[in-house]
Each structure stands twice: as structure tokens, then as C-alpha cells.
Write an enzyme that holds these catalytic residues in place. Structure first.
Site, mmCIF file in Angstrom:
data_model
loop_
_atom_site.group_PDB
_atom_site.id
_atom_site.type_symbol
_atom_site.label_atom_id
_atom_site.label_comp_id
_atom_site.label_asym_id
_atom_site.label_seq_id
_atom_site.Cartn_x
_atom_site.Cartn_y
_atom_site.Cartn_z
ATOM 1 N N GLY A 152 2.842 2.125 10.864
ATOM 2 C CA GLY A 152 3.794 3.224 10.716
ATOM 3 C C GLY A 152 4.539 3.579 11.993
ATOM 4 O O GLY A 152 5.191 4.615 12.070
ATOM 5 N N HIS A 205 -9.403 1.317 5.285
ATOM 6 C CA HIS A 205 -8.105 1.442 5.955
ATOM 7 C C HIS A 205 -8.261 2.339 7.181
ATOM 8 O O HIS A 205 -9.052 3.287 7.154
ATOM 9 C CB HIS A 205 -7.075 2.024 4.979
ATOM 10 C CG HIS A 205 -5.677 1.926 5.512
ATOM 11 N ND1 HIS A 205 -5.188 2.819 6.434
ATOM 12 C CD2 HIS A 205 -4.684 1.034 5.282
ATOM 13 C CE1 HIS A 205 -3.940 2.465 6.744
ATOM 14 N NE2 HIS A 205 -3.608 1.387 6.054
ATOM 15 N N GLU A 255 -6.569 4.692 8.205
ATOM 16 C CA GLU A 255 -6.364 6.121 7.898
ATOM 17 C C GLU A 255 -7.627 6.724 7.278
ATOM 18 O O GLU A 255 -7.947 7.898 7.506
ATOM 19 C CB GLU A 255 -5.135 6.279 6.976
ATOM 20 C CG GLU A 255 -3.846 6.023 7.762
ATOM 21 C CD GLU A 255 -2.711 5.403 6.981
ATOM 22 O OE1 GLU A 255 -2.725 5.440 5.737
ATOM 23 O OE2 GLU A 255 -1.785 4.863 7.625
ATOM 24 N N SER A 291 3.783 -2.318 10.336
ATOM 25 C CA SER A 291 5.242 -2.412 10.508
ATOM 26 C C SER A 291 5.817 -3.773 10.111
ATOM 27 O O SER A 291 6.777 -4.245 10.725
ATOM 28 C CB SER A 291 5.651 -2.040 11.933
ATOM 29 O OG SER A 291 5.272 -0.691 12.210
ATOM 30 N N GLU A 323 -5.079 -4.991 10.672
ATOM 31 C CA GLU A 323 -4.026 -4.001 10.887
ATOM 32 C C GLU A 323 -4.254 -3.298 12.223
ATOM 33 O O GLU A 323 -5.042 -2.342 12.293
ATOM 34 C CB GLU A 323 -4.041 -2.954 9.779
ATOM 35 C CG GLU A 323 -3.805 -3.506 8.393
ATOM 36 C CD GLU A 323 -3.264 -2.439 7.436
ATOM 37 O OE1 GLU A 323 -2.174 -2.647 6.906
ATOM 38 O OE2 GLU A 323 -3.920 -1.396 7.273
ATOM 39 N N ASN A 341 0.872 -1.171 0.000
ATOM 40 C CA ASN A 341 0.000 0.000 0.000
ATOM 41 C C ASN A 341 0.915 1.228 0.000
ATOM 42 O O ASN A 341 1.537 1.525 1.013
ATOM 43 C CB ASN A 341 -0.881 -0.039 1.263
ATOM 44 C CG ASN A 341 -1.687 1.232 1.459
ATOM 45 O OD1 ASN A 341 -1.769 2.076 0.564
ATOM 46 N ND2 ASN A 341 -2.288 1.379 2.635
ATOM 47 N N GLY A 386 5.203 1.211 4.753
ATOM 48 C CA GLY A 386 6.559 1.748 4.595
ATOM 49 C C GLY A 386 7.521 0.841 3.841
ATOM 50 O O GLY A 386 8.240 1.302 2.940
ATOM 51 N N LYS A 389 0.112 4.234 -0.084
ATOM 52 C CA LYS A 389 -0.500 5.409 0.554
ATOM 53 C C LYS A 389 -0.284 6.626 -0.360
ATOM 54 O O LYS A 389 -0.269 6.468 -1.582
ATOM 55 C CB LYS A 389 0.063 5.608 1.968
ATOM 56 C CG LYS A 389 -0.042 4.313 2.785
ATOM 57 C CD LYS A 389 0.191 4.469 4.256
ATOM 58 C CE LYS A 389 -0.003 3.119 4.941
ATOM 59 N NZ LYS A 389 0.113 3.189 6.393
HETATM 60 P P1 13P Z 1 3.262 0.232 7.739
HETATM 61 O O1 13P Z 1 3.752 -1.053 7.097
HETATM 62 O O2 13P Z 1 3.996 1.430 7.293
HETATM 63 O O3 13P Z 1 3.159 0.090 9.219
HETATM 64 O O4 13P Z 1 1.758 0.441 7.209
HETATM 65 C C1 13P Z 1 0.865 -0.607 7.250
HETATM 66 C C2 13P Z 1 -0.366 -0.210 6.517
HETATM 67 O O5 13P Z 1 -1.079 0.681 6.925
HETATM 68 C C3 13P Z 1 -0.654 -0.901 5.262
HETATM 69 O O6 13P Z 1 -1.930 -0.616 4.818
#
Ligand code: 13P
Length: 250
Positions: free
Chosen positions: A174, A96, A98, A214, A168, A9, A236, A11
């Protein structure tokens, strides 16, 4: 036997040129993808069409990160499932954390999106997960159950068999803090048992449940060896070709 599904992803990262560069490199190294593994990358809307030109004859599949739940209409700024399909996109991340946190998406909205995606033959990757406060209050399973039941409300077992769930934990996204393999496995097992109750055993045992939060090359193998963890949704660590492949080959 379920296969592993590793999805990246991006983002809100990578403009069109950066996306094209990245995906060319990804395709060059696609022979590293193990046979039992599907790889998906979910890119910004603006990159979907160009990225698909590069991915369409490759092993890597294309996804988006959100969509609206109407086919078309006066919804300024929104993107419909039909528009996504016209770019060559096959998957879409929905709900998600976010989106839930910054854009007010509720289980009810996620449910409408999941239904619409299935109707239009896009595979939803439906995200769920508890906050740190919810975990510390001991209500992780309650929160996850509410999100799963809400997001899948009114779906038949056949429809549920078409989705991917991504667990998640919000506190792991993150932050560099990963759920331990045992913590993640517990919730994944809980989700699978719940799916069995709301659909049936067969749908539950075939369902792909990804872990996200993560995940990186160093911790992927242990997470992915848990019996109910069928893949990862990577933030990430998917922004660099090498670390993304580090997870794929784990
Ligand atoms: P990270 O791998 O950066 O923690 O993000 C996970 C995520 O939100 C994937 O959708």
C-alpha cells in the site's frame, strides 16, 4: 512447469452490491485470462456467498481473507473453515501482515490456521514478509525463515504441497514502493530453498510463491518474469477491473 497464480485481496473494501457489480464485470472479461494462469479473488466475508453465485461457473476462483482455527464453538465474531466452505470458497489468505500488525496474529496462530485450512480442504495463501526496519537491519532472510518455519511447523511435505506462500514485504504494501524484481527474486529463491530443506525438492519446485506489495500493471511483467515469482497477491490494483486484468495479462 509452475503456473502463475494471480490473487486479488480486496481487504475491507466493497459492500455486497459493489462486490456483485464488480464480479459480473470480471466474469464478462474472463476470456482475457491466459491458459497458464489461475485467478482468485479474496473478498470480505459478507460478500462470499453472493459472489460465489456469479463465479461458480466461471474461470475465477473464490477466496476469503481470514478464518478461525476451530470448526465451530462459542467464538463470537469468528468465522470457521466450514462456514467458508459452505459459501463455495476454496482459498483463504492467512497471516496477512495487517492481521499480524493490527490483530496480534503470531506465527503460532497462523500455524494453527494453516493446519486447519488444509484439514478442511481449503488452500491457504500464507503471507510472510519483513518490515522496513528489518530489511534495513539486514535480517530479511532471518525474519522470513522464522515466519515460514513457524507457519509450517509440524506440517508434512504432503501438507506443504497444498499451500501457496505470498511474500509481501511490509514496506511495499500500500505504499507504492515495490521491491525490485531482483530483491523479490532473492527472497523467493531463499524461500524455495528453505521449503526444500523443511520438506523436499519436489514440493519446493512445485510450490507457488506469490509476490505482493504495490504490484500494478506497469511493474507486474518484470516481477512475474523472475524464475521464482509464480504470481501476485494484489491489493489496491485489484479494486478496479481494468488494472486487475492489466496484471493478469502481464
Ligand atoms: P497493495 O497491492 O495495495 O500494496 O497490497 C498488497 C497486499 O497487501 C495484498 O495482500
Amino acid at each position: 512447469m509452475r503456473k502463475k497464480v494471480i490473487a486479488g485481496n480486496w481487504k475491507m473494501y466493497k459492500d455486497v452490491n459493489e462486490s456483485i457489480e464488480f464480479v459480473k464485470e470480471l466474469v464478462l472479461k474472463q476470456n482475457n485470462i491466459p491458459d497458464n494462469t489461475d485467478v482468485i479473488i479474496c473478498v470480505p466475508f459478507t460478500s462470499l456467498f453472493s459472489v460465489n453465485q456469479i463465479l461458480k461457473d466461471s474461470k475465477i476462483k473464490l477466496g476469503a481473507q481470514n478464518m478461525y482455527y476451530e470448526d465451530q464453538g462459542a467464538y463470537t465474531g469468528e468465522i470457521s473453515p466450514l462456514m467458508l466452505k459452505s459459501t463455495g470458497c476454496k482459498y483463504v489468505i492467512l497471516g496477512h501482515s495487517e492481521r499480524r500488525t493490527y490483530f496480534g496474529e503470531t506465527d503460532d496462530i497462523v500455524n494453527k490456521k494453516v493446519k486447519k485450512a488444509i484439514e478442511k480442504d481449503l488452500t491457504p495463501i500464507m503471507c510472510i514478509g519483513e518490515t522496513l526496519q528489518e530489511r534495513e537491519s539486514g535480517i530479511t532472510n532471518q525474519i522470513v525463515e522464522k515466519q515460514v518455519r513457524g507457519g509450517l511447523n509440524g506440517l508434512s511435505p504432503e501438507e506443504i504441497s497444498k499451500i501457496i506462500i505470498a511474500y509481501e514485504p511490509v514496506w511495499a504494501i500500500g505504499t507504492g514502493k515495490t521491491a525490485t524484481p531482483a530483491q523479490a527474486q532473492d527472497v523467493h529463491k531463499f524461500i524455495r530453498d528453505l521449503i526444500s530443506k523443511i520438506s523436499n525438492d519436489k514440493v519446493a519446485s512445485n510450490l507457488i510463491i506469490q509476490y505482493g506489495g504495490s504490484m500494478k500493471p506497469e511493474n507486474a511483467k518484470e516481477l512475474l518474469s523472475q524464475p521464482d515469482i509464480d504470481g501476485g497477491l494484489i491489493g489496491g490494483a485489484c479494486l478496479k477491473v481494468d488494472s486487475f486484468y492489466g496484471i493478469i495479462t502481464a
